[in-house]
Each structure stands twice: as structure tokens, then as C-alpha cells.
Design a protein around this motif. Structure first.
Motif, mmCIF file in Angstrom:
data_model
loop_
_atom_site.group_PDB
_atom_site.id
_atom_site.type_symbol
_atom_site.label_atom_id
_atom_site.label_comp_id
_atom_site.label_asym_id
_atom_site.label_seq_id
_atom_site.Cartn_x
_atom_site.Cartn_y
_atom_site.Cartn_z
ATOM 1 N N GLY A 115 -3.471 -2.903 4.652
ATOM 2 C CA GLY A 115 -2.971 -1.736 3.961
ATOM 3 C C GLY A 115 -3.946 -0.578 3.934
ATOM 4 N N GLY A 116 -3.461 0.599 4.335
ATOM 5 C CA GLY A 116 -4.315 1.777 4.335
ATOM 6 C C GLY A 116 -5.499 1.617 5.259
ATOM 7 N N LYS A 117 -6.667 2.038 4.780
ATOM 8 C CA LYS A 117 -7.884 1.956 5.590
ATOM 9 C C LYS A 117 -8.741 0.775 5.159
ATOM 10 N N TYR A 118 -8.096 -0.393 5.111
ATOM 11 C CA TYR A 118 -8.780 -1.613 4.680
ATOM 12 C C TYR A 118 -8.377 -2.768 5.590
ATOM 13 N N SER A 119 -9.369 -3.471 6.073
ATOM 14 C CA SER A 119 -9.134 -4.670 6.892
ATOM 15 C C SER A 119 -10.196 -5.706 6.550
ATOM 16 N N VAL A 120 -10.006 -6.879 7.084
ATOM 17 C CA VAL A 120 -11.012 -7.937 6.981
ATOM 18 C C VAL A 120 -11.099 -8.607 8.337
ATOM 19 N N VAL A 151 8.570 3.721 -8.853
ATOM 20 C CA VAL A 151 8.254 2.892 -7.701
ATOM 21 C C VAL A 151 7.665 1.536 -8.109
ATOM 22 N N LYS A 152 7.175 1.443 -9.350
ATOM 23 C CA LYS A 152 6.590 0.185 -9.810
ATOM 24 C C LYS A 152 7.612 -0.946 -9.866
ATOM 25 N N TYR A 203 0.834 -1.205 0.000
ATOM 26 C CA TYR A 203 0.000 0.000 0.000
ATOM 27 C C TYR A 203 0.872 1.260 0.000
ATOM 28 N N VAL A 204 1.941 1.250 0.779
ATOM 29 C CA VAL A 204 2.854 2.393 0.818
ATOM 30 C C VAL A 204 3.489 2.613 -0.549
ATOM 31 N N ILE A 205 3.901 1.537 -1.182
ATOM 32 C CA ILE A 205 4.494 1.643 -2.516
ATOM 33 C C ILE A 205 3.481 2.223 -3.503
ATOM 34 N N GLU A 206 2.241 1.769 -3.412
ATOM 35 C CA GLU A 206 1.183 2.296 -4.269
ATOM 36 C C GLU A 206 0.992 3.795 -4.048
ATOM 37 N N ALA A 207 1.035 4.204 -2.771
ATOM 38 C CA ALA A 207 0.842 5.620 -2.437
ATOM 39 C C ALA A 207 1.985 6.479 -2.964
ATOM 40 N N TYR A 208 3.189 5.916 -3.004
ATOM 41 C CA TYR A 208 4.355 6.685 -3.459
ATOM 42 C C TYR A 208 4.350 6.941 -4.971
ATOM 43 N N LYS A 209 3.468 6.271 -5.692
ATOM 44 C CA LYS A 209 3.377 6.532 -7.127
ATOM 45 C C LYS A 209 3.033 7.992 -7.399
ATOM 46 N N LYS A 210 2.351 8.626 -6.425
ATOM 47 C CA LYS A 210 1.935 10.020 -6.596
ATOM 48 C C LYS A 210 3.125 10.979 -6.509
ATOM 49 N N THR A 211 4.211 10.544 -5.841
ATOM 50 C CA THR A 211 5.368 11.426 -5.688
ATOM 51 C C THR A 211 6.570 10.964 -6.495
#
Length: 399
Positions: free
Chosen positions: A350-355, A188-189, A175-183
Motif C-alpha cells: 500500500g502506497g509507498k511501503y513494501s517489505v 469511508v470508514k 491504503y486507498v480507503i485510508e487516502a479517501y478519508k481526506k475527501t
């Protein structure tokens, strides 16, 4: 005269035992741990990925014990052995007598010796210092990607073991890696997350609802899931599998197994293959009626005889039972066998997601599950902080 209860280990089980024992004014409590802090290991996934800071993970044990207003004493020392006949705990510097003893020393990462190079080339999360090192490596990697605009070669981050801890670490890092795509952008991929396990599925032993929803979330975060994959050996560059394939990696965190703490090795009682004590129905070890073991250092089974996973919930429920049992014994009341049924489980993805699941029939995923998990963690941490605040107030009154 008050009875003296010694608790070895300042983890989830040890702290819950102290909390419950403090209800009885006729009990004096001594908590012993080699570290001066309580480590909230269930939040390690967020710390490693940079979501939480150090102060979100640790609680000072002396300050916490002070909150019981002289009812609980904390001793920072390493316990080296126990003499059941003389009812003495031997630490590195002293002997501590007890009327009742609770062993709550937890577990350590089991770096399997049959996987050559595993211990030398991977990290664990059971130890705060190891988690810190892993976080530093992860943040350095992100920083290098930020600096380097030309580097496009894949960098593989590997989590060995797809149980609860492994899944949470993989999801949060992805999730952090996904978020870093914005910066950082597409650079980061090239950071790839691999989750490897020898079992047929991730989260072995958990419900179909938990497994399927977790798999769906991990796949949406581009986590590469390799099940029924057996690691043969490792060196500083590659992970070699038993099917003759290999995977180049940057670093690896191993969550694929646990082993009871070193103290268990010094105590000559019945144990299983990973050095956990095998207790009786009242969680006594070796039929010593005034000695109990709780949490990850003991093998706990449910009503069907199946071994329960080593979770904070198992540690806390066994601690509550043992504390109540000790108080019942002191007050000459009837003692019931331990009921090991679990109330539920939540997994951060990851982020605001759980199960998660509660009571076996309430099933939730996504943001709702995230809020419930967050509330549970927040209440636990708040309870610890309030006890510390009570200790501050108590010392202020003495001045």
C-alpha cells in the motif's frame, strides 16, 4: 539450417525464454498465445485499487516480437493439444511443427469445488478481465460513498487467501480507503477489508521477517486478518464459515489457490493434484528431451525438495535455464540440472511501503523496500517497451 523453438504462453516465463533464445542466431522462435497481450499480473494489486492504469499492465505481443527483427514470430491462437511423437502443436486453426517446445501457459485461479458458491460469487486476478471487473466494482463503491452522506452501514470487502497476491490486494485497497478519508471523510470508514486464510499465518512459507512486518503494516491500515478460518460456503450475501459464523460481504476476490492451465488437462503425462506437470531435473516433461515446461504450469522444487511458490521470479528463472539448456543441446554442450534457488522477494503493502528480502540476508521494509520493488518493476516494463520501440524502428526502416 536453423532450429525452430515454439513457446506456448506469453506470460513472464514465455517472454523471458524468447528474450534469451534470441541470443542464438541459429534459432527461429515462434511465440503462441490466445491473447494479443502480455499481462503484468504482478501489478494487478495496483490496477484493482486504481493506482495503475491499463497501459501499465499490458504489452502488445506482436509489437514486442517485431522488436526481434524477424527472429521471433507471434501467433495469436489457442493451443488445444500437443503431439510429442510427431512434434506438432495443434492450435484452433493450424498445426505448428517444432524442434524444441517450451510450455509456459501459466495457471488459473483454483475456485475450490468443495466451497459451494465460491466460483459463482467471487473474482480472481489471474485473468485481466476479472481484474478489470473487480476494479470497476471497487471504484463504484467509492463513488457511492462519495454521493451518499447518510449511509453508515458497514460494507465488507473480502480477500480469500493470504498469500502474496491476496496480501498485496488487501493492503493497496486499504491504503486507498485510508487516502479517501481526506475527501469523503468518516463515511469511508464503513468500508472494511477482510483478509481470510485457512493457514495459521498470512504468507505461509515465507520468513518470519516478512510475515511480522507485513502483519504490522496490514494492522496499521485496519485490515481485519482472519487466519485459521475455513470457508464452508458462499451465497450472494454471506460467507459461511465452518465454525457456524457468517460474514455479510459486498464482494470477494479469491487468491487462495491456483490450478494449471487447461492445456495441461489435454496432455497425458505425470501431474500433481492441481494439474501442474512434474518434470525431471532438466524441466523436461515425460522425459521428452526436447519438450520443457516452465513457470506456474509446472511443479518446481528447490534443492531441499520443497515446492517453490508460483511467482514471476520462478517463471523467469526457469525460462532462463530452459533457454540456455536448449542452446547448449543445439551446440552439443553439457547440460546441468536446474538450480531453483530464489534471489529474493518484495511485497507491495500500500502506497509507498513494501517489505522484502534479497539473497536471504538483506532485509528491508518501508520506503526503501518500496523504491527497490518499484525499480525492479520499472526495469522490467522498460525492457518490454524498448523491445517494442525497436520493432517500430525496424518497420520504419522497411518502409
Amino acid at each position: 539450417m536453423n532450429k525452430k523453438v515454439v513457446v506456448i504462453g506469453g506470460g513472464y516465463g514465455g517472454l523471458r525464454a524468447v528474450e534469451f533464445l534470441s541470443k542464438d542466431a541459429g534459432i527461429d522462435i515462434v511465440l503462441i498465445d490466445k491473447n494479443p497481450y502480455h499481462y503484468l499480473q504482478t501489478e494487478a494489486y495496483g490496477y484493482i485499487a486504481g493506482k495503475f492504469d491499463m497501459h501499465d499492465l499490458v504489452i502488445d505481443l506482436k509489437e514486442w516480437c517485431d522488436g526481434f527483427k524477424e527472429r521471433a514470430q507471434f501467433i495469436q491462437d489457442k493451443v488445444v493439444s500437443v503431439d510429442f511423437d510427431k512434434e506438432l502443436v495443434k492450435s484452433a486453426t493450424s498445426l505448428i511443427d517444432y524442434d524444441y517446445l517450451i510450455i509456459a501457459t501459466g495457471a488459473r485461479t483454483n475456485f475450490f469445488s468443495f466451497i459451494e458458491g465460491l466460483k459463482e460469487h467471487s473474482y480472481g486476478v489471474k485473468n485481466l478481465h476479472r481484474a478489470f471487473n473487480f476494479r470497476v466494482e471497487f471504484e463504484n463503491l467509492i463513488y457511492k460513498k462519495l454521493q451518499n452522506t447518510k449511509e453508515s452501514q458497514d460494507i465488507n470487502l473480502v480477500i480469500g487467501g493470504a498469500g502474496l497476491s491476496g496480501v498485496e490486494v488487501a493492503a493497496e485497497m486499504a491504503y486507498v480507503i485510508e487516502a479517501y478519508k481526506k475527501t469523503i471523510g468518516d463515511r469511508v470508514k464503513s468500508i472494511k477489508i477482510y483478509l481470510i486464510d485457512a493457514s495459521k499465518t498470512i504468507l505461509p512459507g515465507m520468513s518470519e521477517f516478512i510475515i511480522k512486518n507485513t502483519e504490522k503494516r496490514l494492522e496499521s491500515l485496519d485490515v481485519n486478518i482472519l487466519t485459521e478460518t475455513f470457508i464452508d460456503r458462499m451465497d450472494e450475501n454471506y460467507i459461511y464459515f465452518k465454525d457456524s459464523q457468517k460474514l455479510k460481504y459486498h464482494f470477494m476476490i479469491f487468491t487462495g489457490g491456483i490450478k494449471a492451465s487447461h492445456l495441461n488437462d489435454s496432455i497425458d503425462v505425470q501431474k500433481n493434484s492441481i494439474s501442474q506437470f512434474i518434470p525431471n531435473a532438466e524441466l523436461n516433461i515425460d522425459n521428452h528431451k526436447n519438450v520443457f515446461a516452465i513457470g506456474d504450469c509446472v511443479e518446481i522444487k528447490d534443492a531441499k525438495g520443497e515446492i517453490l511458490p508460483p511467482t514471476a521470479q520462478s517463471a523467469e528463472r526457469s525460462a532462463e535455464y530452459v533457454a540456455e539448456t536448449i542452446m547448449s543441446k543445439i551446440n552439443k554442450k553439457r547440460v546441468k540440472p536446474f538450480d531453483a534457488s530464489m534471489l529474493g522477494i518484495f511485497i507491495a503493502l500500500g502506497g509507498k511501503y513494501s517489505v522484502g528480502e534479497l539473497f536471504g540476508f538483506i532485509k528491508v521494509s518501508g520506503y526503501t523496500a518500496y523504491l527497490l520493488k518499484k525499480a525492479i518493476a520499472k526495469l522490467y516494463y522498460l525492457g518490454l517497451r524498448l523491445r517494442i520501440n525497436a520493432g517500430y524502428m525496424s518497420r520504419a526502416e522497411l518502409k
